[in-house]
Write a protein that holds these residues in place. Structure first.
Motif, short mmCIF file in Angstrom:
data_model
loop_
_atom_site.label_atom_id
_atom_site.label_comp_id
_atom_site.label_asym_id
_atom_site.label_seq_id
_atom_site.Cartn_x
_atom_site.Cartn_y
_atom_site.Cartn_z
N GLU A 5 0.83 -1.21 0.00
CA GLU A 5 0.00 0.00 0.00
C GLU A 5 0.86 1.26 0.00
O GLU A 5 0.55 2.24 -0.66
N TRP A 133 -7.75 3.40 -0.28
CA TRP A 133 -7.94 4.85 -0.20
C TRP A 133 -8.49 5.25 1.17
O TRP A 133 -8.10 6.27 1.74
N SER A 134 -9.41 4.45 1.70
CA SER A 134 -9.98 4.73 3.02
C SER A 134 -8.91 4.69 4.10
O SER A 134 -8.85 5.56 4.97
N THR A 137 -6.62 7.72 4.05
CA THR A 137 -7.23 8.96 4.55
C THR A 137 -7.74 8.81 5.98
O THR A 137 -8.47 9.68 6.47
N MET A 284 -13.81 9.34 -2.19
CA MET A 284 -12.88 8.46 -2.90
C MET A 284 -13.64 7.37 -3.66
O MET A 284 -13.30 7.02 -4.79
N SER A 288 -13.10 7.19 -7.72
CA SER A 288 -12.33 6.12 -8.36
C SER A 288 -13.25 5.13 -9.04
O SER A 288 -14.47 5.16 -8.87
N MET A 323 -5.50 9.36 -7.81
CA MET A 323 -6.11 9.08 -6.52
C MET A 323 -5.15 9.35 -5.38
O MET A 323 -5.56 9.83 -4.31
N LEU A 324 -3.87 9.08 -5.58
CA LEU A 324 -2.90 9.39 -4.54
C LEU A 324 -2.80 10.90 -4.32
O LEU A 324 -2.61 11.36 -3.19
N VAL A 327 -5.78 11.74 -2.25
CA VAL A 327 -5.54 11.32 -0.86
C VAL A 327 -4.73 12.39 -0.14
O VAL A 327 -5.05 12.78 0.99
#
Length: 341
Positions: A5, A133-134, A137, A284, A288, A323-324, A327
């Protein structure tokens, strides 16, 4: 957070490079893999996607659905973004760019396929990567499970009709049997298998059995993800190298869609006064894509070397770094939201 991750963008980037290199050096190998299919569904891709998705489905706790009523606003936001806004804005952007702005650079048939690939991405809200993603964050893990659970249930019934409607609007003939088969293969079966596995593991008095199973399966899920990326970019290697402009053209509306949807969701989340650990994952999920499903359906409907398949693969290329960045933004703006209660 594990090594995978933490350096996700690095591993996916390496997988992309490896796929393009191998696809260029041994196109006959990838052609042979591409020929292994049944009912227009590639068996190798299907197995890898199942391998990737199945552990994620085991994480879904359907008993958490009873807690939805306690904090419904975050779920409402996710569902509105995923099913009432995102698919239609994606179709609109695809039509606007490839029938309008880029019409002189892309022939009509290819333009239709690019739009179809974008639509398939837009109708497939994220499932597997949501948990990452969760976690990044510091989202509410249980609430994320609720969001994913309900989205997956809705996807079983809504994916094919919405995709069919939007694909039909773009003058593309929809083979409903293949579309429905793909939903069953890539959503329903893994979802049921994950639910049955979880139920079986929870029958034992030792609660650690579930965590041990997930820890055992996690490396296989990683292998499935990276192998899928390698294959997808291997299949498209010659096209990617021969048509770099096409990659740029597809990426532009995808980037606008991704950042635009996040902005809409984030503003709504703030207006709804959601706590950050609910707002961030909700946004997110809406931003996504379940690219595994989109890619699989695009291949099934239009073929491995189609413009639709290429568009979904570009979606993979764009999604991880974008997405990063979101985040990072979500974490930097945590103070905009109320603390969780």
């Amino acid at each position: 957070m594990g090594l995978f991750e933490r350096y996700l963008s690095v591993w996916v980037g390496l997988a992309i490079v490896i796929g393009i290199v191998l696809g260029t050096l041994g196109p006959e190998i990838f052609a042979a893999i591409a020929s292994i299919e049944y009912a227009h569904v590639n068996i190798v891709i299907a197995v890898l996607i199942w391998l990737m998705i199945y552990p994620m489905m085991v994480q879904i706790d359907f008993t958490s659905l009873k807690d939805v009523g306690k904090k419904p606003k975050g779920l409402v936001l996710t569902l509105v973004i995923n099913w009432l806004i995102k698919p239609f804005t994606m179709a609109l952007l695809g039509w606007l760019f490839f029938k309008g702005f880029f019409a002189d650079w892309v022939d009509p048939q290819t333009a239709n396929e690019y739009i179809a690939g974008m639509i398939l991405l837009g109708v497939a809200p994220c499932t597997a990567m949501v948990f990452i993603w969760s976690q990044l964050t510091k989202g509410d893990a249980n609430y994320t499970l609720v969001q994913v659970s309900i989205n997956d249930i809705i996807m079983i019934f809504a994916f094919a009709p919405i995709a069919g409607l939007l694909l039909g609007v773009t003058d593309i003939t929809v083979p409903w049997d293949t579309l429905l088969l793909s939903v069953v293969l890539y959503v329903l079966i893994p979802l049921l298998a994950g639910a049955m596995t979880r139920k079986k593991l929870e029958r034992h008095d030792d609660p650690s059995r579930l965590n041990q199973f997930l820890a055992t399966m996690k490396p296989w899920s990683m292998i499935g993800l990276l192998a899928t990326v390698i294959l997808l970019f291997g299949f498209q290697a010659e096209t990617i190298l021969a048509k770099p402009l096409a990659i740029v053209l597809i990426a532009i509306p995808l980037l606008i869609q991704t950042y635009g949807i996040f902005a809409i969701a984030y503003v709504l989340a703030k207006q709804m006064k959601l706590p950050h650990n609910v707002a961030a994952p909700a946004c997110m999920i809406g931003t996504s894509n379940f690219f595994e499903l989109a890619v699989a359906v695009a291949i099934s409907l239009f073929g491995l070397h189609s413009g639709a398949a290429l568009a979904t693969v570009v979606g993979v290329l764009v999604e991880v770094p974008v997405m990063l960045s979101l985040v990072w933004f979500a974490n930097r703006t945590r103070h905009w939201f109320a603390e969780s209660k």
